[in-house]
Design an enzyme around this catalytic site. Structure first.
Site, mmCIF file in Angstrom:
data_model
loop_
_atom_site.group_PDB
_atom_site.id
_atom_site.type_symbol
_atom_site.label_atom_id
_atom_site.label_comp_id
_atom_site.label_asym_id
_atom_site.label_seq_id
_atom_site.Cartn_x
_atom_site.Cartn_y
_atom_site.Cartn_z
ATOM 1 N N HIS A 73 0.829 -1.205 0.000
ATOM 2 C CA HIS A 73 0.000 0.000 0.000
ATOM 3 C C HIS A 73 0.865 1.257 0.000
ATOM 4 O O HIS A 73 0.552 2.238 -0.690
ATOM 5 C CB HIS A 73 -0.919 -0.014 1.223
ATOM 6 C CG HIS A 73 -1.673 1.251 1.417
ATOM 7 N ND1 HIS A 73 -1.406 2.115 2.457
ATOM 8 C CD2 HIS A 73 -2.670 1.823 0.709
ATOM 9 C CE1 HIS A 73 -2.228 3.159 2.378
ATOM 10 N NE2 HIS A 73 -2.990 3.006 1.327
ATOM 11 N N GLU A 76 2.069 1.890 -3.415
ATOM 12 C CA GLU A 76 0.992 2.442 -4.239
ATOM 13 C C GLU A 76 0.983 3.976 -4.133
ATOM 14 O O GLU A 76 0.847 4.678 -5.133
ATOM 15 C CB GLU A 76 -0.349 1.871 -3.793
ATOM 16 C CG GLU A 76 -1.554 2.444 -4.539
ATOM 17 C CD GLU A 76 -2.795 2.532 -3.681
ATOM 18 O OE1 GLU A 76 -3.444 3.597 -3.684
ATOM 19 O OE2 GLU A 76 -3.122 1.542 -3.008
ATOM 20 N N HIS A 77 1.132 4.494 -2.922
ATOM 21 C CA HIS A 77 1.210 5.947 -2.737
ATOM 22 C C HIS A 77 2.418 6.517 -3.477
ATOM 23 O O HIS A 77 2.316 7.536 -4.179
ATOM 24 C CB HIS A 77 1.342 6.273 -1.243
ATOM 25 C CG HIS A 77 0.049 6.304 -0.504
ATOM 26 N ND1 HIS A 77 -0.428 7.431 0.118
ATOM 27 C CD2 HIS A 77 -0.880 5.332 -0.277
ATOM 28 C CE1 HIS A 77 -1.586 7.167 0.698
ATOM 29 N NE2 HIS A 77 -1.878 5.889 0.487
ATOM 30 N N GLU A 153 -3.371 8.339 7.551
ATOM 31 C CA GLU A 153 -4.497 7.588 6.974
ATOM 32 C C GLU A 153 -4.919 6.468 7.916
ATOM 33 O O GLU A 153 -6.107 6.246 8.146
ATOM 34 C CB GLU A 153 -4.096 7.021 5.615
ATOM 35 C CG GLU A 153 -5.190 6.231 4.928
ATOM 36 C CD GLU A 153 -4.734 5.624 3.607
ATOM 37 O OE1 GLU A 153 -5.483 4.782 3.062
ATOM 38 O OE2 GLU A 153 -3.640 5.973 3.118
#
Length: 459
Positions: A73, A76-77, A153
């Site tokens: 993840h 992905e950022h 987040e």
């Protein structure tokens, strides 16, 4: 950018080997493969001059190295931070100026990047994705601030939400060894330690053409997309054999587990039960389809067994449902949930849910309800053909988890082949010993003077 636990269930030249088209309900789906290993799936939809362009990588949170949870993840950022050819923000501005959309998401088993644009911008999207497949630029000055973004987040999505905290704890209890038990976003203490070297090592391992699937849905054809992909993606050299997923097996489970979380922020208690069951990839023929029908019968909508029994007839719940995550590389999850009516204990709700499942396993289901569930599932698959983005996701998730375009094309027929006895046998797979129950409770306010007494004892 987003996290997703699973996708909707189902729902030659020397340079590129093209396969036969699949035609579910008249929908022609083409397939090809470039010499460097990149797979191509094309889903024609000529009703509007628009395309959905997606690149799927066969890696997700379950492929994170031990001690590096959240790296899929996190990367992905970082993939939006630009290359030397496309500095950060350049492509996003182009897509926005053209009235398009772009984003990405990470799941347990895959990571996907997509754009929805005018068909004239398809080549530009390909050029951008091909560029960041091989030329991502990362520095400590880029990585450190983005790590803080991911930490924030997590704080906003999980650490401040009791329901998400309970779900995370339930998954960790359900999978004691398999990495599906780790949160997709990662554990806080492991995210904090992720650095530039971790991201680049993961990028070098998984972001290769032979590990990727290109899915294009919209106003295009197979030959056109394959020619473009050959020119743009085909120049990326293959790295060799596609990376293998290295995952520990979950040991046999023999004990039901209960996870309870109480918090003063909880306004409404809730119950969730999660069972380990086969996925479309691991199941014997017909079993996953039977689980799909079972989930629909037991928990989809106001005509489901859970809703009719718990909400309408007994009035011990205000909501109830079930869901099956079929698109997974390994054995997956079957969820049931319910929200109690005022004054009803979660233990009472759990016993009622268990009784419904046991009745289905012993006696089967009503024939009319059974036919209605199958009709609705097949109809949903037909209606989904009106949405090119949904189709792109169905095919991408299926191929990324080990299925084929033929599996997707034949899914309605396989659902039609499910029998009532198949559903009864599927209910037997909802074994309490292979499940975890989660209770979300309202925290009891301390009695007057109780806090002071606790402080005195601590001192």
């Amino acid at each position: 950018m987003s996290l997703t636990a699973g996708a909707a269930s189902l729902t030659p030249a020397p340079q590129a080997a093209a396969g036969p088209a699949a035609k579910p309900g008249g929908l022609a789906v083409g397939q090809a493969k470039l010499a460097n290993g990149l797979e191509i799936v094309v889903i024609p939809d000529h009703r509007a001059p628009v395309v959905t362009h997606m690149v799927w990588y066969r890696n997700g949170s379950a492929d994170d190295p031990v001690g590096k949870s959240g790296i899929a993840h996190f990367l992905e950022h970082l993939m939006f931070k630009g290359t030397s050819n496309n500095p950060q923000g350049k492509f996003s501005q182009l897509v926005a100026d053209a009235g398009g959309q772009e984003n990405a998401f990470t799941s347990n088993d895959y990571t996907a990047y997509f754009q929805r644009v005018d068909r004239d911008h398809l080549a530009v999207c390909m050029e951008y994705e091909a560029d960041r497949m091989k030329n991502l630029v990362l520095t400590d000055e880029i990585v450190a601030p983005e790590r803080e973004v991911v930490m924030e987040e997590r704080r906003m999505r999980t650490d401040s939400d009791p329901a998400d905290q309970l779900s995370e704890a339930v998954q960790a209890a359900l999978f004691t060894q398999h990495p599906y038990g780790r949160p997709i976003i990662g554990w806080s203490h492991e995210i904090e330690a992720l650095g530039r070297e971790d991201a680049l090592a993961y990028y070098d391992r998984f972001y290769t053409p032979e590990n990727a699937i290109l899915v294009v849905a919209g106003d295009v054809g197979l030959d056109e997309v394959t020619a473009l992909a050959e020119r743009i993606y085909g120049v990326i050299p293959a790295r060799g054999e596609a990376p293998k997923r290295q995952r520990p097996r979950e040991p046999a489970q023999r004990a039901h587990r209960l996870v309870t979380l109480a918090d003063e922020k909880v306004e409404q208690p809730s119950h969730q039960g999660v069972y380990i069951v086969p996925s479309y990839t691991t199941a014997e023929p017909g079993v996953a389809e039977a689980l799909e029908v079972l989930a629909h019968l037991v928990g989809e909508g106001h005509t489901s067994l859970l809703f009719k029994t718990l909400v309408v007839e007994r009035k011990i719940a205000v909501a109830a449902g079930a869901h099956y995550i079929g698109s997974s590389v390994d054995d997956t999850r079957f969820f049931v949930y319910a929200v109690p009516a005022e004054g009803v204990a979660l233990e009472t709700l759990e016993r009622a849910i268990d009784a419904i499942i046991a009745r289905v396993a012993a006696e089967g289901v009503d024939e009319a309800d059974f036919r209605r569930a199958k009709t609705r599932l097949v109809a949903d698959a037909v209606y989904a053909q009106d949405n090119q983005a949904t189709l792109a996701r169905w095919y991408g998730a299926s191929l990324a988890t080990g299925l084929s375009i033929e599996d997707v094309a034949q899914w309605p027929a396989r659902i039609e082949a499910v029998t009532p006895d198949d559903v009864r046998k599927a209910a037997l797979l909802l074994d309490k010993k292979r499940s975890v129950t989660g209770y979300l409770l309202q925290a009891q306010a301390p009695a007057p003077g109780e806090d002071a007494l606790a402080d005195a004892i601590t001192l």
